[in-house]
Write a protein that holds these residues in place. Structure first.
Motif, PDB file in Angstrom:
ATOM      1  N   ALA A  20     -29.990 -19.857 -51.975  1.00 18.69           N
ATOM      2  CA  ALA A  20     -29.679 -19.067 -50.783  1.00 18.69           C
ATOM      3  C   ALA A  20     -30.945 -18.430 -50.204  1.00 18.69           C
ATOM      4  N   GLN A  21     -31.836 -17.955 -51.075  1.00 21.60           N
ATOM      5  CA  GLN A  21     -33.068 -17.326 -50.606  1.00 21.60           C
ATOM      6  C   GLN A  21     -33.997 -18.345 -49.943  1.00 21.60           C
ATOM      7  N   VAL A  22     -34.019 -19.566 -50.480  1.00 22.83           N
ATOM      8  CA  VAL A  22     -34.805 -20.630 -49.860  1.00 22.83           C
ATOM      9  C   VAL A  22     -34.292 -20.890 -48.446  1.00 22.83           C
ATOM     10  N   CYS A  23     -32.975 -20.964 -48.304  1.00 17.55           N
ATOM     11  CA  CYS A  23     -32.383 -21.223 -46.987  1.00 17.55           C
ATOM     12  C   CYS A  23     -32.662 -20.080 -46.020  1.00 17.55           C
ATOM     13  N   GLU A  24     -32.641 -18.868 -46.515  1.00 19.79           N
ATOM     14  CA  GLU A  24     -32.971 -17.719 -45.661  1.00 19.79           C
ATOM     15  C   GLU A  24     -34.418 -17.810 -45.174  1.00 19.79           C
ATOM     16  N   THR A  25     -35.318 -18.221 -46.060  1.00 23.51           N
ATOM     17  CA  THR A  25     -36.720 -18.376 -45.677  1.00 23.51           C
ATOM     18  C   THR A  25     -36.876 -19.474 -44.624  1.00 23.51           C
ATOM     19  N   VAL A  26     -36.189 -20.589 -44.833  1.00 23.92           N
ATOM     20  CA  VAL A  26     -36.236 -21.678 -43.855  1.00 23.92           C
ATOM     21  C   VAL A  26     -35.789 -21.187 -42.487  1.00 23.92           C
ATOM     22  N   ASN A  27     -34.756 -20.372 -42.448  1.00 23.71           N
ATOM     23  CA  ASN A  27     -34.216 -19.905 -41.164  1.00 23.71           C
ATOM     24  C   ASN A  27     -35.158 -18.962 -40.427  1.00 23.71           C
ATOM     25  N   THR A  28     -36.094 -18.351 -41.136  1.00 20.00           N
ATOM     26  CA  THR A  28     -37.075 -17.491 -40.454  1.00 20.00           C
ATOM     27  C   THR A  28     -38.119 -18.313 -39.707  1.00 20.00           C
ATOM     28  N   LEU A  29     -38.180 -19.627 -39.964  1.00 19.70           N
ATOM     29  CA  LEU A  29     -39.230 -20.465 -39.397  1.00 19.70           C
ATOM     30  C   LEU A  29     -38.864 -21.052 -38.037  1.00 19.70           C
ATOM     31  N   LYS A  30     -37.620 -20.812 -37.584  1.00 18.50           N
ATOM     32  CA  LYS A  30     -37.184 -21.259 -36.257  1.00 18.50           C
ATOM     33  C   LYS A  30     -37.460 -22.746 -36.043  1.00 18.50           C
ATOM     34  N   ALA A  31     -36.939 -23.553 -36.937  1.00 18.40           N
ATOM     35  CA  ALA A  31     -37.233 -24.987 -36.924  1.00 18.40           C
ATOM     36  C   ALA A  31     -36.465 -25.719 -35.835  1.00 18.40           C
ATOM     37  N   ASP A  32     -37.122 -26.731 -35.273  1.00 12.60           N
ATOM     38  CA  ASP A  32     -36.428 -27.675 -34.405  1.00 12.60           C
ATOM     39  C   ASP A  32     -35.731 -28.746 -35.241  1.00 12.60           C
ATOM     40  N   LEU A  33     -36.365 -29.111 -36.338  1.00 13.38           N
ATOM     41  CA  LEU A  33     -35.845 -30.153 -37.222  1.00 13.38           C
ATOM     42  C   LEU A  33     -36.086 -29.715 -38.660  1.00 13.38           C
ATOM     43  N   VAL A  34     -35.048 -29.786 -39.491  1.00 16.14           N
ATOM     44  CA  VAL A  34     -35.203 -29.488 -40.911  1.00 16.14           C
ATOM     45  C   VAL A  34     -34.906 -30.759 -41.695  1.00 16.14           C
ATOM     46  N   CYS A  35     -35.791 -31.081 -42.636  1.00 20.78           N
ATOM     47  CA  CYS A  35     -35.679 -32.320 -43.403  1.00 20.78           C
ATOM     48  C   CYS A  35     -35.608 -32.006 -44.896  1.00 20.78           C
ATOM     49  N   HIS A  36     -34.750 -32.731 -45.594  1.00 24.97           N
ATOM     50  CA  HIS A  36     -34.717 -32.704 -47.060  1.00 24.97           C
ATOM     51  C   HIS A  36     -34.961 -34.134 -47.522  1.00 24.97           C
ATOM     52  N   THR A  37     -36.065 -34.354 -48.247  1.00 22.31           N
ATOM     53  CA  THR A  37     -36.418 -35.723 -48.616  1.00 22.31           C
ATOM     54  C   THR A  37     -36.031 -36.078 -50.041  1.00 22.31           C
ATOM     55  N   GLY A  38     -34.917 -35.541 -50.511  1.00 17.51           N
ATOM     56  CA  GLY A  38     -34.309 -36.065 -51.722  1.00 17.51           C
ATOM     57  C   GLY A  38     -34.585 -35.305 -53.003  1.00 17.51           C
ATOM     58  N   ASP A  39     -33.965 -35.818 -54.087  1.00 19.40           N
ATOM     59  CA  ASP A  39     -33.932 -35.154 -55.385  1.00 19.40           C
ATOM     60  C   ASP A  39     -33.339 -33.757 -55.234  1.00 19.40           C
ATOM     61  N   ILE A  40     -32.143 -33.739 -54.656  1.00 20.13           N
ATOM     62  CA  ILE A  40     -31.441 -32.467 -54.482  1.00 20.13           C
ATOM     63  C   ILE A  40     -31.149 -31.819 -55.825  1.00 20.13           C
ATOM     64  N   ALA A  41     -30.700 -32.632 -56.785  1.00 17.83           N
ATOM     65  CA  ALA A  41     -30.217 -32.040 -58.027  1.00 17.83           C
ATOM     66  C   ALA A  41     -30.315 -33.016 -59.181  1.00 17.83           C
ATOM     67  N   ASP A  42     -30.163 -32.463 -60.377  1.00 17.51           N
ATOM     68  CA  ASP A  42     -29.980 -33.239 -61.594  1.00 17.51           C
ATOM     69  C   ASP A  42     -28.547 -32.988 -62.052  1.00 17.51           C
ATOM     70  N   GLY A  43     -27.704 -33.943 -61.782  1.00 19.51           N
ATOM     71  CA  GLY A  43     -26.275 -33.784 -62.024  1.00 19.51           C
ATOM     72  C   GLY A  43     -25.499 -34.214 -60.800  1.00 19.51           C
ATOM     73  N   THR A  44     -24.227 -34.406 -60.949  1.00 19.98           N
ATOM     74  CA  THR A  44     -23.403 -34.879 -59.848  1.00 19.98           C
ATOM     75  C   THR A  44     -23.192 -33.793 -58.799  1.00 19.98           C
ATOM     76  N   ALA A  45     -22.776 -34.215 -57.623  1.00 19.29           N
ATOM     77  CA  ALA A  45     -22.510 -33.268 -56.547  1.00 19.29           C
ATOM     78  C   ALA A  45     -21.399 -32.294 -56.941  1.00 19.29           C
ATOM     79  N   GLU A  46     -20.415 -32.797 -57.649  1.00 19.97           N
ATOM     80  CA  GLU A  46     -19.318 -31.927 -58.083  1.00 19.97           C
ATOM     81  C   GLU A  46     -19.828 -30.846 -59.029  1.00 19.97           C
ATOM     82  N   ARG A  47     -20.724 -31.226 -59.915  1.00 21.75           N
ATOM     83  CA  ARG A  47     -21.210 -30.294 -60.931  1.00 21.75           C
ATOM     84  C   ARG A  47     -22.185 -29.260 -60.365  1.00 21.75           C
ATOM     85  N   ARG A  48     -23.020 -29.657 -59.404  1.00 20.43           N
ATOM     86  CA  ARG A  48     -24.046 -28.767 -58.868  1.00 20.43           C
ATOM     87  C   ARG A  48     -23.695 -28.244 -57.474  1.00 20.43           C
ATOM     88  N   ARG A  49     -22.463 -28.384 -57.095  1.00 18.92           N
ATOM     89  CA  ARG A  49     -22.045 -28.011 -55.746  1.00 18.92           C
ATOM     90  C   ARG A  49     -22.380 -26.565 -55.400  1.00 18.92           C
TER      91      ARG A  49
END
Length: 406
Positions: free
Chosen positions: A193-222
Motif C-alpha cells: 500500500a505504501q509503494v502505491c501511495e508513493t507511485v501516486n505522488t509521481l503524477k504518472a501518465d503511464l504506470v508499468c509493472h514488468t512482472g514477478d508480482i509474487a511468489d505464490g498463486t494469485a489466490e494465495r498472495r491476493r
C-alpha cells in the motif's frame, strides 16, 4: 486509446529458448552451494589457527552443521510442494545469512589476514581471532542494514530519457516503473500500500509493472497485491508477466491484474496519444513463458507490434533485459525491464551479468534502442538488499523536437 490482439507467432519465435549458461550452471548449485556456503565460513572462523576453547569450537561447528542441514530442508518445505510460508522464511533467511558469511569469510579471511601479516600486526592465534571477529562484525552489520534496505519503501529514481522519434506533443511524458514486487511468505500488504501511495505522488501518465508480482498463486498472495488497484495514471496502467508468474499459475495473475484495473499486455499493444502525437506501448510475455507449457503463453514481439505504424516510437515492456536483442533487431525505441534486482546481495551481481546484458540503469543497444533495467521494487527470497537498493522509477520521456521543459 486503442489496442491490438494476439496473432499467430512466426516459426522463429515459437521455438523454446535455449537455456542460458547461468541456468545450466544453476542445475548443479543445489548440490554444491549449501556445502560451500556453510563449510567455508565454519573453517575460516573456527578452524584456521584460532584455538578457541573446545566448547566454543564444538558449539560453533554444531551451529554451522545445523545450518547446512536445516537450510535445504526449510527451502524444500517452504518452496516445494508443501509451500509452507514459515519454512520458506527460515530457509530464505538462512540462505542470505550463509551467502554473506561465505562472501566476507573469503574476502576478509584472505585480505585481512594478508594485511595483518604484511604490517606485522598480531601473531598466530591473535591474528586468526582478529579475522574471525572482523568477519562476524561486518556480516552482522550488513545483515541488519540489508534487512532494513529490503523492507523499506523504495526511493524514487528519476531519469530523463530522450527518444529521437518521440513527437513534441509527448515531451515530458511521465512513465513510472515498478517491478519484481515478489509478494511472498513475508506478509507485505502494508508495504504494498505504501509503494502505491508513493507511485501516486509521481503524477504518472503511464504506470508499468514488468512482472514477478509474487511468489505464490494469485489466490494465495491476493491480499498483498490488492493495493495495486489504487495506483493512478492519467492514461493507462499496464503489466507483463515475469518468470516467477510461471512458477505459480500465471494465468491467475493475468486475470487478477485485469480485475484490479491493469491492462495485461500479453503480446499486444495500446496507443498512447497526447498533443497530436502517439506512442506505441507494447508488451510481451516473459521469455520463459513457452517452456512453462501454459497454453497461449509465449514471448511474441511480432504479435505485440501487429498493426502498429512503424513510424511511431515504441515503448516495450519485457520482464528480462535479455529480450533486448530481439527488441533492438526490430528497432524498438525503449525497452523497460526488471528481473535482475541489481544483483540484490553483492557480489551476486557478477553471476547475474553472466545471464543478462545489463544489471541496472540505462544502456544503449543497436542503432537506436535504449534499455532501462530496474533494480526492482521488492526482493526475492532472502530478505536482504546489499549494495543493490530497490527503486520506484520515474522515466520522463523527452522529445528532441522542442526545448526541454523544466
Amino acid at each position: 486509446m486503442t489496442d491490438t490482439s494476439d496473432t499467430r507467432p512466426a516459426d522463429s519465435e515459437t521455438r523454446a529458448p535455449r537455456p542460458s549458461r547461468l541456468l545450466r550452471l544453476m542445475r548443479y548449485l543445489p548440490l554444491i552451494a549449501p556445502v560451500l556456503l556453510w563449510t567455508v565460513p565454519c573453517w575460516v572462523l573456527l578452524h584456521t589457527g584460532q584455538h578457541w576453547p573446545l566448547p566454543i569450537t564444538l558449539a560453533g561447528t554444531g551451529l554451522f552443521a545445523l545450518g547446512l542441514v536445516g537450510m535445504p530442508l526449510a527451502m524444500t518445505r517452504g518452496h516445494g510442494r508443501r509451500q509452507q510460508d514459515r519454512a520458506a522464511i527460515v530457509g530464505d533467511t538462512l540462505l542470505g545469512t550463509s551467502w554473506i558469511l561465505f562472501t566476507w569469510s573469503v574476502l576478509l579471511g584472505v585480505l585481512l589476514r594478508l594485511a595483518l601479516t604484511v604490517t606485522g600486526v598480531g601473531e598466530g592465534q591473535d591474528r586468526a581471532r582478529s579475522v574471525t571477529w572482523a568477519v562476524l562484525g561486518v556480516s552482522a552489520a550488513l545483515l541488519a542494514w540489508g534487512y532494513a534496505e529490503a523492507r523499506r519503501v523504495p526511493r524514487v529514481r528519476q531519469l530523463d530519457v530522450q527518444l529521437p522519434r518521440l513527437g513534441a506533443g509527448l515531451d515530458g511524458l511521465r512513465v513510472v516503473l515498478i517491478t519484481d514486487t515478489h509478494y511472498g511468505p513475508l506478509d507485505r500488504a502494508r508495504w504494498s500500500a505504501q509503494v502505491c501511495e508513493t507511485v501516486n505522488t509521481l503524477k504518472a501518465d503511464l504506470v508499468c509493472h514488468t512482472g514477478d508480482i509474487a511468489d505464490g498463486t494469485a489466490e494465495r498472495r491476493r491480499a498483498q497485491a490488492v493495493p495495486l488497484a489504487t495506483v493512478q495514471a492519467t492514461h493507462a496502467r499496464v503489466y507483463v508477466t515475469g518468470n516467477h508468474e510461471y512458477y505459480s499459475e500465471a494465468q491467475g495473475w493475468v486475470d487478477l491484474m485485469d480485475e484490479l484495473g491493469w491492462e495485461p499486455l500479453r503480446n499486444r499493444h495500446l496507443l498512447l496519444e497526447r498533443g497530436g502525437d502517439t506512442l506505441v506501448v507494447a508488451g510481451v510475455d516473459d521469455v520463459t513463458a513457452e517452456s512453462s507449457g501454459l497454453a497461449g503463453h509465449r514471448a511474441h514481439l511480432a504479435g505485440a507490434l501487429d498493426g502498429a505504424d512503424p513510424d511511431i516510437p515504441v515503448l516495450l515492456l519485457a520482464h528480462q533485459p535479455k529480450f533486448i536483442d530481439r527488441a533492438a533487431a526490430d528497432g524498438i525505441d525503449l525497452q523497460i525491464s526488471g528481473h535482475t534486482h541489481g544483483g540484490q546481495i553483492w557480489p551476486f551481481h557478477y553471476l547475474v551479468r553472466v545471464d543478462q546484458p545489463a544489471l541496472a540503469g540505462l544502456s544503449h543497444h543497436g542503432s537506436r534502442t535504449l534499455l532501462y533495467t530496474s533494480r526492482g521494487t521488492g526482493f526475492w527470497g532472502p530478505p536482504f538488499r546489499i549494495f543493490a537498493p530497490s527503486e520506484i522509477t520515474l522515466l520522463v520521456l523527452r522529445s528532441p523536437h522542442q526545448p526541454t521543459s523544466p
